[in-house]
Design an enzyme around this catalytic site. Structure first.
Site, PDB file in Angstrom:
ATOM      1  N   CYS A 118       0.986  -1.266   0.327  1.00 27.34           N
ATOM      2  CA  CYS A 118       0.392   0.089   0.429  1.00 27.34           C
ATOM      3  C   CYS A 118       0.744   1.590   0.335  1.00 27.34           C
ATOM      4  O   CYS A 118       0.605   2.755  -0.111  1.00 27.34           O
ATOM      5  CB  CYS A 118      -0.569  -0.011   1.254  1.00 27.34           C
ATOM      6  SG  CYS A 118      -2.160  -1.268   1.047  1.00 27.34           S
ATOM      7  N   HIS A 297      -2.964   7.380   3.691  1.00 21.97           N
ATOM      8  CA  HIS A 297      -3.206   6.188   3.131  1.00 21.97           C
ATOM      9  C   HIS A 297      -4.811   5.902   3.296  1.00 21.97           C
ATOM     10  O   HIS A 297      -5.411   5.748   4.696  1.00 21.97           O
ATOM     11  CB  HIS A 297      -2.301   4.911   3.023  1.00 21.97           C
ATOM     12  CG  HIS A 297      -2.919   3.330   2.189  1.00 21.97           C
ATOM     13  ND1 HIS A 297      -3.487   3.420   1.801  1.00 21.97           N
ATOM     14  CD2 HIS A 297      -3.036   2.421   3.622  1.00 21.97           C
ATOM     15  CE1 HIS A 297      -4.189   2.331   1.335  1.00 21.97           C
ATOM     16  NE2 HIS A 297      -3.429   1.339   2.744  1.00 21.97           N
ATOM     17  N   ASN A 327     -10.624   0.308   0.828  1.00 24.28           N
ATOM     18  CA  ASN A 327      -8.938   0.324   0.403  1.00 24.28           C
ATOM     19  C   ASN A 327      -8.450   0.020  -0.881  1.00 24.28           C
ATOM     20  O   ASN A 327      -8.691  -1.531  -0.419  1.00 24.28           O
ATOM     21  CB  ASN A 327      -7.952  -0.483   2.013  1.00 24.28           C
ATOM     22  CG  ASN A 327      -7.083  -0.447   1.908  1.00 24.28           C
ATOM     23  OD1 ASN A 327      -6.146  -0.511   0.832  1.00 24.28           O
ATOM     24  ND2 ASN A 327      -6.205  -1.233   2.572  1.00 24.28           N
TER      25      ASN A 327
END
Ligand code: ACO
Length: 370
Positions: A118, A297, A327
């Site tokens: 990520c 994030h 996500n």
């Protein structure tokens, strides 16, 4: 002098799946998902590929299509580098970057994929900035290197292709998407003021995806063996044990899906985001008061809230996009940055921090002056 973001765009797949829709797949509820994560809906690729989304995001970032932020339109031959972050490439070879290069006609670009889970977009920006700085006029050894002046940095993911739709602990969290930024080396502007990239060992195997390549291999320790082509890969069993997934894989759980210990990742995430922001500010000789805006994030709204508390910052200093996307790994930060530009929240001279964390564990931050 430095590497400046001059364009940004994003793209999402058409299909939107609400929390209530997921109750047909697993024992969950809109109430649980909303209160524990902040997620209401997510976008899922059916017809689209990772590179399809990246192409749309890149065209917007380059100023070729509507819907992105651009300081100016970029001609194809001006791009000399493509750094494409993805943990979910459509195919292994060619790379997503190579496919994107061909589709967009970026015929001067050196193009490659990279994977830092990520945190990939942060690593991608760090790589692009370093390659530009190392080849800038006056840099030691610059004459012996390719010269990079303008890069397309992409975060593109089809995370829902590695999601286990029978596991309520993970499947409610993820979505697909792509974001792209155009960065340019400028002799006049400071652009990226500091970067901070970091790895910590994931000693508890809190986040893994034990996908394996499994073309039959007609060899054993003695040499060619047709029987060996039918047998299981002995090395893979050792990796499974190392990752702590032996039991789950033996029980038939698909190895191409994500395995996650949510609470361990949560704890790491709050710590890692706070540390990365502190470190990048220290490297630039600035304090949090100098920062206009943070783009984190998007894994869980609660993680962002805890991180904001640790940084003693009001939540409105963060751009949050998780409610209707979930996500989407390395695509989250560039898509959320694109939202911030769309909303008119980033002005020339503003100091912006991008900060992420992910499997590995990776973490990092980029501080730039808009
Ligand atoms: N619906 C209903 N109940 C659920 C669900 C669900 N979807 N998922 C879990 N539960 C249950 C659990 O089974 C547990 O029940 P129990 O108490 O009877 O055992 C209970 O809810 C609490 O579970 P926790 O895991 O303690 O819930 P938590 O508040 O920690 O939230 C979550 C879980 C959302 C996963 C959180 O830990 C989190 O966000 N972690 C970080 C995830 C992350 O950041 N991942 C990023 C990386 S992803 C990548 O790299 C691609």
């Amino acid at each position: 002098m430095g590497c400046t973001i001059i364009g940004c765009g994003k793209a999402l797949p058409a299909l939107e799946i609400a929390n209530d829709d997921l109750t047909a797949l697993v024992d969950t509820s809109d109430e649980w998902i909303t209160t524990r994560t902040g997620i209401k809906t997510r976008r899922i690729c059916v017809d689209e590929t990772n590179v399809d989304l990246a192409e749309r995001a890149a065209r917007a970032a380059l100023g070729w299509d509507e819907g992105g932020f651009n300081e100016r339109r970029i001609d194809p031959e001006e791009i000399d580098l493509i750094v494409y972050s993805t943990a979910t490439p459509d195919v292994m070879v060619p790379t997503c970057a190579a496919l994107l290069r061909r589709r967009l006609g970026l015929s001067n670009a050196v193009a490659f994929d990279m994977n830092a889970a990520c945190t990939g977009f942060i690593y991608g920006l760090g790589i692009a900035e370093s390659m530009m700085a190392a080849s800038a006029a006056g840099a030691a050894g610059a004459s012996g290197r390719n010269a990079f002046r303008r890069a397309l940095v992409v975060g593109g993911e089809r995370l829902t292709r590695i999601t286990n739709w029978e596991d309520r602990n993970t499947c409610v969290l993820f979505g697909d998407g792509a974001g792209a930024a155009v960065v340019e080396w400028s002799d006049e502007r400071a652009g990226i003021l500091a970067t901070y990239l970091r790895n910590d060992d994931d000693t508890d195997n809190a986040l893994t995806c034990p996908t394996a390549f499994d073309a039959p291999q007609p060899f054993d320790a003695q040499g060619v063996s047709l029987e060996a082509a039918q047998a299981a890969d002995p090395g893979l069993a050792r990796i499974d044990a190392e990752l702590g997934v032996t039991e789950a894989v033996e029980a038939g759980r698909p190895r191409q899906t994500l395995y996650m210990h949510g609470q361990k990742v949560f704890k790491f995430a709050v710590e890692a985001m706070g540390r990365a922001v502190d470190e990048v500010l220290e490297r630039a000789g600035l304090t949090i008061e100098d920062v206009s805006f943070i783009v984190p994030h998007q894994a869980n709204e609660r993680i962002i809230k805890y991180a904001a508390k640790r940084m003693k910052l009001p939540l409105d200093r963060f751009q949050i996009s998780i409610a209707h996307r979930g996500n989407s790994s390395s695509a989250c930060i560039p898509m959320t940055l694109s939202d911030a530009y769309d909303a008119g929240r980033i002005h020339p001279g503003d100091k912006v921090v991008l900060v992420g964390f992910g499997g590995g564990f990776t973490s990092g931050a980029v501080l730039y002056e808009a």
